[in-house]
Design an enzyme around this catalytic site. Structure first.
Site, mmCIF file in Angstrom:
data_model
loop_
_atom_site.group_PDB
_atom_site.id
_atom_site.type_symbol
_atom_site.label_atom_id
_atom_site.label_comp_id
_atom_site.label_asym_id
_atom_site.label_seq_id
_atom_site.Cartn_x
_atom_site.Cartn_y
_atom_site.Cartn_z
ATOM 1 N N ASP A 1 -1.405 0.684 16.602
ATOM 2 C CA ASP A 1 -2.840 0.444 16.829
ATOM 3 C C ASP A 1 -3.267 0.740 18.258
ATOM 4 O O ASP A 1 -4.322 0.270 18.699
ATOM 5 C CB ASP A 1 -3.239 -1.002 16.473
ATOM 6 C CG ASP A 1 -3.050 -1.306 14.996
ATOM 7 O OD1 ASP A 1 -3.062 -0.351 14.196
ATOM 8 O OD2 ASP A 1 -2.892 -2.480 14.642
ATOM 9 N N ALA A 2 -2.465 1.481 18.983
ATOM 10 C CA ALA A 2 -2.789 1.737 20.389
ATOM 11 C C ALA A 2 -2.962 3.215 20.700
ATOM 12 O O ALA A 2 -3.094 3.594 21.858
ATOM 13 C CB ALA A 2 -1.715 1.125 21.290
#
Lengths: 297, 297, 297, 297
Positions: A241-242
């Protein structure tokens, strides 16, 4: 089935092409590139540029142009461009609009993101081939097939993720896929898979990242009492999610909206955010710069 | 100076009042309360209610009504309501629109949030007294005074925060303040101060919380490459940037916006979000429920 | 096929009902109605009210409540309410959530609005029966049938509109339809048809009304050079494109967007605006007041 | 007084300049212009282009660049550009950032648009000189003077508009004004005045044009029952409220908002829309094309 009017990317004769460039910024790049294209007989249709810093930064450029007989002359022109590209230390690529990019869509149980992509694809808004829909559930099989697309069911059993991924990779390689779209695919890809498709896996996360990364973002958003929820389309990296964000959007909510309401409202955001991000990627409007993206819209 | 048209809260004759209620949900509350008000001669102008869960939850209600001679009858009516309130285990309060709530504004060096509040106050959109503007810098003194407001300069030296806060509390007590608004006040309040004004300190945080809590949110947002930035007005608790959210808003940004651009764009979001949150608080539209808010707009 | 989580309207046990009221405003209405419902054993889940003017205006109210065995007691309760309703000169109705409202969808050649409605219907967000999809073209037949819905092709030849409409009315009557949704149906209904379904025909107009009423709104919007385009869902009256507005939404556009781009962007607005308007109508959240609507969201 | 961080237009050394071009589209324009600038020693910072139609249309271009000693070399470079400009039939201009453009603001009784412009001007977001604030009322005199600006009261008596306008024109000429901003100036300018400042008078209309042109737009919007209201900044032409639109924005409203609420909400839209339009004009981001604008943001 009806087809919609074409999106921008398709307003092309057969002679349409694009050039994507990044290089250290310095004076004269625009002049050199546009002069080269003019000399080759190109008519520039659109040109976008961005410099992260005019003095020491990175320069990004996207050109769309018409060039007669581009499809047969593609290699010759690329060769002619090579000396200039080298002298300016460019990372670059040269694209014609055909053949189309090849996209595999991964889904799990929820249909909204998959259906949105397929509708826009059928209406001509997503200019791609879709050789493959892969899912760890059978439930969306009918949906994919109603669009005439091959649906591959690859269950992902606990402790057996590696085996499933091997089959996925095999299928993807067979289909010579350019882009993987995770359309609410509820499994985490292994680093091996992510590394094989750098900058070529798009995920939709059901929150306004970096808020509520990880699992159950709507539950987290409800607990925190936010007044706006969102969704984020991003490239997948090994850092969960980065990865670089391509597109985000949001919608107002109120205290009256419970977790199910947030999910319902969120579905509308997710599907449009993902569809826009995929369209921009297909039109080569997205360039990755570290952990950020340059989006030439 | 010109005055704008009055906001909703002011569309009142002298007989306007409000009742705010929360209690365990059960059948019959609306009937009991509205029957009580009707019997007292009230005409209900607006009524909002919310139940966190009809079976076991908490019930919230806000009523606005006209009741002839309410200002002289206020205590009598409150006494008459007491038995009903007790039987339903209500937390409640009864408000007339006059006298107005008294607001202290804290600011540091940036003027945009302070000026927005003062402008809306002068135009009649914020129905309050402002007995005090407090700052740890002298720079906004002229701005406050041009609105005819007392400006108190209380420097906050390193290691001397406690001394400064003692003077602040002294001033706040003297001015019998109902609400403290932190209009980009760049100091952290001590738990002692926060505890003295529970649910009565509003802060504007310059990010879309919970993303980018803490210092330098625009720098954080730039580094993460988000495509949307925001601001959050929330009640201050002893848990930094984690209090109940009242209002949030956002704006699109692109890769072309550097940190200074984000700050510039963000200033417009901050000032309108804070102004809305303060207006809603002054109109008693915000009820706190755990770490969430119920906002009856 | 997967089903989504239920929308608000469906969070009901079998005992959920609604009451819709409008009457001349005067004190005591809320008390009288809520007392009546309490006496009948109802637990009020949500209550919205609006007065166009507390002194002389019209009062509107929507209550949602649980009342044990409501489906068998419906007529008895309605009879018991009648004296109160008469004394307050109410227009009112009493609704249980089952049987569902019956909706006919009219479409022409474009699929996006029809598909959006059908997708939300299948996912449970539109709580209705759809006995009929009618079109003046055959092209959407497959789409409707893939959702298991009867598709009726009624061509509308020039000069033969009346004949076509007779068949439409016949079909609608047979299907005992409560609501007609014009999902980009490119024909104008006759006054006779409009009069037969007052406040029960919803149209989506592809502009931000009242701007660009009439034909070719995207072409008009392009020519005027607007920076925002929109769509409007409204009830159909005999005055073309001038009926009460239920919902509108908009999207930014730029000088780069040509008419085809506006159409493509507009399609996304149209389908979500229409879907929201239809959902609100089905949940009886929309009350008509002259040429305006009260929407209790 | 505090100054905000600088906007984009100010991120210039002393060597920053802009070139604005429009001409018939044909291949080679970008190459020719960028080659010219490179030869002159310019480093292009940003470049935007737009063609209304690649085959027969008009080509628009805006370049921002650093060129050492541009202020002393300005005329020499312009002369050197002339032959190329002529050969491509260009309309063009060459701008340095200093001296700043000179802006006169016209206002009447409402302060919100005037104050917004003055705040942003003081904070550095509007890069201009303001030699003059003109009003047909005295009420805003103090506001203008608190920013250190000359305020000229020119009453406009019925039947005496011509006389008032003569004085206005006299003042404007004396102040050598480049741009006139009508900040809720409630008088209609004569064709003579409009013709003297073609493409250089910006008005804010308090509706989402073309909806609700003319007088009392909020009253019109209320009567029509729209769910969204807006404001429009446009260049003034002799055709009332029909000039080229620069920027628009909107906000949701509900049935609960009466005309006064619409005005209050609308004020926030008006002031930000006008401020953005003025900033873009000052940064030469707006090019007029017939009755449309090209806005290079």
């Amino acid at each position: 089935m009806p087809t919609g009017t074409g999106p921008k990317a398709q307003r092309s004769g057969r002679d349409r092409a694009r050039m994507l460039i990044s290089c250290p910024d310095r004076p004269g790049i625009v002049a050199a590139v546009s002069d080269f294209l003019f000399t080759q007989g190109a008519n520039i249709i659109s040109s976008d540029q961005y410099s992260s810093d005019p003095s020491q930064g990175t320069f990004f450029m996207r050109l769309e142009f018409d060039l007669p007989a581009i499809r047969t002359r593609k290699e010759e022109i690329a060769r002619a461009f090579e000396p200039l590209a080298r002298s300016l230390a460019m990372t670059w690529r040269f694209e014609t609009l055909r053949p189309r990019k090849r996209v595999a869509i991964f889904a799990s149980r929820e249909e909204h993101c998959l259906l949105e992509l397929l509708w826009r694809w059928r209406s001509g808004e997503l200019d791609a081939e879709i050789p493959l829909v892969i899912s760890n559930h059978e439930i969306l099989s009918e949906a994919a097939q109603s669009f005439g697309l091959p649906f591959v069911y690859i269950p992902v059993e606990p402790e057996q993720q590696q085996k499933a991924e091997e089959e996925q990779m095999h299928r993807l390689a067979d289909a010579t896929v350019d882009l993987i779209v995770l359309a609410r695919y509820m499994q985490i890809l292994s680093p091996a898979m992510v590394d094989r498709y750098p900058g070529r896996i798009i995920n939709i996360h059901h929150s306004f990242l970096p808020a509520f990364a990880g699992a159950k973002p709507y539950e987290q958003a409800y607990a925190r009492g936010v007044k706006i929820i969102g969704a984020t389309a991003h490239y997948v990296t090994t850092d969960l999610d980065a990865g670089p964000i391509i597109e985000q959007d949001v919608q107002r909510v109120t205290h009256r909206d419970n977790v199910d309401d947030l999910k319902r409202i969120g579905r509308q955001i997710e599907r449009s955010v993902l569809a826009r991000a995929v369209a921009w990627h297909l039109e080569s409007r997205v360039l990755i710069h570290g952990n950020r993206t340059v989006v030439f819209r």
